[in-house]
Design an enzyme around this catalytic site. Sequence first.
Site, PDB file in Angstrom:
ATOM      1  N   LYS A  50       0.786  -1.238   0.000  1.00 26.92           N
ATOM      2  CA  LYS A  50       0.000   0.000   0.000  1.00 26.92           C
ATOM      3  C   LYS A  50       0.815   1.283   0.000  1.00 26.92           C
ATOM      4  CE  LYS A  50      -1.243  -0.134   4.899  1.00 26.92           C
ATOM      5  NZ  LYS A  50      -2.372  -0.159   5.824  1.00 26.92           N
ATOM      6  N   ALA A  61      12.755  -3.552  12.064  1.00 23.06           N
ATOM      7  CA  ALA A  61      13.129  -4.543  13.084  1.00 23.06           C
ATOM      8  C   ALA A  61      14.583  -4.354  13.472  1.00 23.06           C
ATOM      9  CB  ALA A  61      12.886  -5.956  12.562  1.00 23.06           C
ATOM     10  N   GLY A  63      16.308  -5.885  16.903  1.00 23.09           N
ATOM     11  CA  GLY A  63      16.996  -6.923  17.680  1.00 23.09           C
ATOM     12  C   GLY A  63      17.568  -8.018  16.821  1.00 23.09           C
ATOM     13  N   GLU A 132      18.156 -11.389  24.586  1.00 21.75           N
ATOM     14  CA  GLU A 132      16.925 -10.628  24.841  1.00 21.75           C
ATOM     15  C   GLU A 132      16.096 -11.329  25.904  1.00 21.75           C
ATOM     16  OE1 GLU A 132      16.340  -8.315  20.601  1.00 21.75           O
ATOM     17  OE2 GLU A 132      15.187 -10.120  20.895  1.00 21.75           O
ATOM     18  N   HIS A 257       5.745  -3.196  23.667  1.00 18.26           N
ATOM     19  CA  HIS A 257       7.205  -3.193  23.843  1.00 18.26           C
ATOM     20  C   HIS A 257       7.519  -2.255  24.995  1.00 18.26           C
ATOM     21  CE1 HIS A 257      11.480  -2.901  23.182  1.00 18.26           C
ATOM     22  NE2 HIS A 257      11.392  -3.884  22.312  1.00 18.26           N
ATOM     23  N   ARG A 303       8.745  -9.937  28.122  1.00 11.08           N
ATOM     24  CA  ARG A 303       8.307  -8.587  27.785  1.00 11.08           C
ATOM     25  C   ARG A 303       7.033  -8.148  28.507  1.00 11.08           C
ATOM     26  NH1 ARG A 303       9.009  -7.745  21.470  1.00 11.08           N
ATOM     27  NH2 ARG A 303      11.235  -7.916  21.891  1.00 11.08           N
ATOM     28  N   HIS A 364       3.117  -3.029  20.167  1.00 16.17           N
ATOM     29  CA  HIS A 364       4.238  -3.465  19.330  1.00 16.17           C
ATOM     30  C   HIS A 364       3.896  -4.633  18.409  1.00 16.17           C
ATOM     31  CE1 HIS A 364       8.405  -4.173  18.295  1.00 16.17           C
ATOM     32  NE2 HIS A 364       8.404  -5.378  18.830  1.00 16.17           N
ATOM     33  N   ARG A 399       4.677 -13.289  22.913  1.00 16.64           N
ATOM     34  CA  ARG A 399       5.732 -13.695  21.980  1.00 16.64           C
ATOM     35  C   ARG A 399       7.110 -13.506  22.591  1.00 16.64           C
ATOM     36  NH1 ARG A 399       8.951 -10.787  18.139  1.00 16.64           N
ATOM     37  NH2 ARG A 399       7.831  -8.893  18.713  1.00 16.64           N
TER      38      ARG A 399
HETATM   39  P1  FAD Z   1       5.346  -6.217   7.623  1.00 17.54           P
HETATM   40  O1  FAD Z   1       6.800  -6.280   7.574  1.00 17.54           O
HETATM   41  O2  FAD Z   1       4.728  -5.201   8.499  1.00 17.54           O
HETATM   42  O3  FAD Z   1       4.814  -5.971   6.142  1.00 17.54           O
HETATM   43  C1  FAD Z   1       3.442  -5.758   5.905  1.00 17.54           C
HETATM   44  C2  FAD Z   1       3.278  -5.295   4.474  1.00 17.54           C
HETATM   45  O4  FAD Z   1       1.904  -5.309   4.113  1.00 17.54           O
HETATM   46  C3  FAD Z   1       3.772  -3.869   4.223  1.00 17.54           C
HETATM   47  O5  FAD Z   1       4.414  -3.861   2.984  1.00 17.54           O
HETATM   48  C4  FAD Z   1       2.471  -3.073   4.142  1.00 17.54           C
HETATM   49  O6  FAD Z   1       2.547  -1.903   3.386  1.00 17.54           O
HETATM   50  C5  FAD Z   1       1.570  -4.084   3.468  1.00 17.54           C
HETATM   51  N1  FAD Z   1       0.142  -3.878   3.660  1.00 17.54           N
HETATM   52  C6  FAD Z   1      -0.535  -3.781   4.825  1.00 17.54           C
HETATM   53  N2  FAD Z   1      -1.855  -3.631   4.566  1.00 17.54           N
HETATM   54  C7  FAD Z   1      -1.992  -3.633   3.223  1.00 17.54           C
HETATM   55  C8  FAD Z   1      -3.106  -3.503   2.332  1.00 17.54           C
HETATM   56  N3  FAD Z   1      -4.368  -3.323   2.780  1.00 17.54           N
HETATM   57  N4  FAD Z   1      -2.875  -3.540   1.010  1.00 17.54           N
HETATM   58  C9  FAD Z   1      -1.605  -3.683   0.522  1.00 17.54           C
HETATM   59  N5  FAD Z   1      -0.524  -3.798   1.305  1.00 17.54           N
HETATM   60  C10 FAD Z   1      -0.730  -3.790   2.633  1.00 17.54           C
HETATM   61  N6  FAD Z   1      10.545  -9.035  15.289  1.00 17.54           N
HETATM   62  C11 FAD Z   1      11.613  -9.841  15.458  1.00 17.54           C
HETATM   63  O7  FAD Z   1      11.500 -11.061  15.331  1.00 17.54           O
HETATM   64  N7  FAD Z   1      12.827  -9.299  15.744  1.00 17.54           N
HETATM   65  C12 FAD Z   1      13.026  -7.959  15.890  1.00 17.54           C
HETATM   66  O8  FAD Z   1      14.123  -7.519  16.131  1.00 17.54           O
HETATM   67  C13 FAD Z   1      11.909  -7.102  15.740  1.00 17.54           C
HETATM   68  N8  FAD Z   1      12.031  -5.762  15.910  1.00 17.54           N
HETATM   69  C14 FAD Z   1      10.972  -4.963  15.648  1.00 17.54           C
HETATM   70  C15 FAD Z   1      11.119  -3.581  15.730  1.00 17.54           C
HETATM   71  C16 FAD Z   1      10.082  -2.741  15.389  1.00 17.54           C
HETATM   72  C17 FAD Z   1      10.249  -1.251  15.470  1.00 17.54           C
HETATM   73  C18 FAD Z   1       8.842  -3.302  14.976  1.00 17.54           C
HETATM   74  C19 FAD Z   1       7.695  -2.410  14.596  1.00 17.54           C
HETATM   75  C20 FAD Z   1       8.667  -4.673  14.932  1.00 17.54           C
HETATM   76  C21 FAD Z   1       9.725  -5.508  15.262  1.00 17.54           C
HETATM   77  N9  FAD Z   1       9.587  -6.897  15.212  1.00 17.54           N
HETATM   78  C22 FAD Z   1      10.671  -7.697  15.402  1.00 17.54           C
HETATM   79  C23 FAD Z   1       8.363  -7.497  14.713  1.00 17.54           C
HETATM   80  C24 FAD Z   1       8.579  -7.852  13.224  1.00 17.54           C
HETATM   81  O9  FAD Z   1       9.356  -6.864  12.633  1.00 17.54           O
HETATM   82  C25 FAD Z   1       7.282  -7.961  12.475  1.00 17.54           C
HETATM   83  O10 FAD Z   1       6.383  -8.783  13.167  1.00 17.54           O
HETATM   84  C26 FAD Z   1       7.537  -8.565  11.105  1.00 17.54           C
HETATM   85  O11 FAD Z   1       8.481  -7.796  10.414  1.00 17.54           O
HETATM   86  C27 FAD Z   1       6.247  -8.610  10.330  1.00 17.54           C
HETATM   87  O12 FAD Z   1       6.545  -8.965   9.008  1.00 17.54           O
HETATM   88  P2  FAD Z   1       5.364  -9.074   7.981  1.00 17.54           P
HETATM   89  O13 FAD Z   1       5.968  -9.369   6.648  1.00 17.54           O
HETATM   90  O14 FAD Z   1       4.333  -9.973   8.501  1.00 17.54           O
HETATM   91  O15 FAD Z   1       4.705  -7.615   7.976  1.00 17.54           O
HETATM   92  C1  SIN Z   2      13.597  -5.403  19.883  1.00 16.55           C
HETATM   93  O1  SIN Z   2      14.629  -5.248  19.232  1.00 16.55           O
HETATM   94  O2  SIN Z   2      13.485  -5.130  21.072  1.00 16.55           O
HETATM   95  C2  SIN Z   2      12.410  -5.953  19.178  1.00 16.55           C
HETATM   96  C3  SIN Z   2      12.521  -7.409  19.103  1.00 16.55           C
HETATM   97  C4  SIN Z   2      11.210  -8.030  18.816  1.00 16.55           C
HETATM   98  O3  SIN Z   2      10.185  -7.374  18.697  1.00 16.55           O
HETATM   99  O4  SIN Z   2      11.198  -9.256  18.723  1.00 16.55           O
END
Ligand code: FAD
Ligand code: SIN
Length: 547
Positions: A50, A61, A63, A132, A257, A303, A364, A399
């Site tokens: 989107k 992400a 960590g 972590e 978080h 967490r 988070h 988680r």
């Molecule tokens: P996302 O990576 O969020 O991708 C979703 C995609 O869907 C995006 O491209 C978005 O634009 C698209 N989308 C959404 N709705 C629509 C729609 N209606 N139409 C079209 N496209 C759409 N997890 C870990 O395991 N380790 C970490 O270190 C960690 N650190 C994190 C730090 C932060 C700041 C955050 C926010 C999260 C972190 N997490 C971490 C959690 C982890 O990053 C996410 O759970 C994971 O990246 C999700 O991946 P995903 O592909 O499911 O979704």
């Molecule tokens: C963090 O780096 O603290 C995020 C890790 C996670 O969400 O798993």
Amino acid sequence: MTRISGVQYERQYSEMRVNESDFLVIGSGIAGLLVAIKLASKGTVSLVTKKERSESSTNYAKGGIAVPVGEDDSAELHTEDTLRAGCGLSHRDVVEFVVGRARASLEELISMGAHFTFEKTPTGIRLALGHEGGHTVRRIVHARDTTGKHIETVLLEKAKSLENIRIYENHLAVDLVLESRLRGEPVKPDRCWGAYVLDIVSNEIEAFIACVTVLATGGAGKVYLYTSNPDIATGDGVAMAHRAGARCGNLEFVQFHPTCLYHPEAKSFLISEAVRGEGAILRTVTGEPFMGKYHPEAELAPRDVVARAIDSEMKKHGHKFVLLDMRPIGKIKVKRRFPNIYMTCLQYDFDISKQPIPVVPAAHYMCGGVSVDLKARTSINHLLAVGEVAFTGMHGANRLASNSLLEALVFADVAANTAAEALEGCVIKLPHIEPWQEGGAAHLPEVVVLDHDWDQVRSLMWDYVGIVRSDSRLDIARKRIRLIREQIETYYRAYRPIPDLLELRNIAHVADLIIRCAMMRRESRGLHYNIDCPQTDNVNWRRDTLI
Ligand code: FAD
Ligand code: SIN
């Protein structure tokens, strides 16, 4: 190769652009990109996303990815840590399945070009492993403190090189195309044929028709006023799937978080839990360490415990934040290991090597979502879900840190195999198809009314359905969200769809589902803490909340 045919199909869609492909993937984070890459050798893939293609939670992400590769580690130990964090609700078979494939998935990512941080040892070099909360040993594979950005970049490069993948940026999926709706009669179980998608640039709705549709839309942090998530995290996948009749579950388990930067301009910038793994300490505003009072693992408690402890300290002292002191990590190490956090905090005039910084918890991660089985199948035929949008059973009531990227990696492979199999048997004969009919032709006269509803939903969820809940607060939230949703539906029926309206509709829908799940669960467990039923009830409630 497209398998879609039928004169009637083309005639019915004459008013709307139709895109046809073998597979439709919605979302370009780790889950969507990996599925698309794996499917590219099996057929044509349309990937809609989107915003710009890299905008995703994945990209932020920090960590890393939990993988049991350390000498003192094993799949059994990682499994036990995950189950403990999940407080009795993680599905052991799913956890064993994911953890058992962790090493192979990591190796595959490395073979695609990912480089993770290494460290020198007396005998050579090895992957540097972070620590972590909730992990009994070091097992977080990382690329300094920008792991997600690195993975996203590698996967986007790979996807770009594959002819069969076409990425549509600024395309927002609005709702699923369902066989029951096409036929105008119930179909049990229903079958998904793709999605209606808003082209944000032309402002037109298009139909993306495909044999198999994969939801990879990420999380829903924007349901809450304060969140670590980027703006894309509006729960669209859960809302679309639930509207389509798919089974969803465990939405009460919203992970907060513990440590996001408290600064009016920082948009809840996340300070990785990995800093506590390297020795950072949480203190009250007056400088007292407090985590030891709450858990034997202190700063490295799971967490949910840390977030509740911070919430309790803030409420007890009437403070707006607590302090995170990274000085114990040491000046050189903090800059080398956490360069992104160091530089970003410096922009807000905080030198983390010299001073504690103010932090607060923020929404988070969604542990629940669209319910899937071990083949990534939802309860709707030919609709799969992967990544944060999916509820696999891995995370249970809480988680374990860095298990999300791992789950997405492993289930992307599963989903690609399932989708490829589904294509084999796919004979497409589309029945009568309705063109897009929702919404009126008029433009919304005042977008400001939407802003107001956005604020209302997000504040309501923060104040009434946050870290600590109660029956009366949940009841108020339920009544209010119903009224707000009615108002939003009126706009939705009357006006042309725009992203703000569609996403508002989705956050309100997901908020309602969170409240419903939270009200159903008559106990406290993991991330769901209700002061009116503070005990864990293993007799009646050691089970998922399905809606
Ligand atoms: P996302 O990576 O969020 O991708 C979703 C995609 O869907 C995006 O491209 C978005 O634009 C698209 N989308 C959404 N709705 C629509 C729609 N209606 N139409 C079209 N496209 C759409 N997890 C870990 O395991 N380790 C970490 O270190 C960690 N650190 C994190 C730090 C932060 C700041 C955050 C926010 C999260 C972190 N997490 C971490 C959690 C982890 O990053 C996410 O759970 C994971 O990246 C999700 O991946 P995903 O592909 O499911 O979704
Ligand atoms: C963090 O780096 O603290 C995020 C890790 C996670 O969400 O798993």
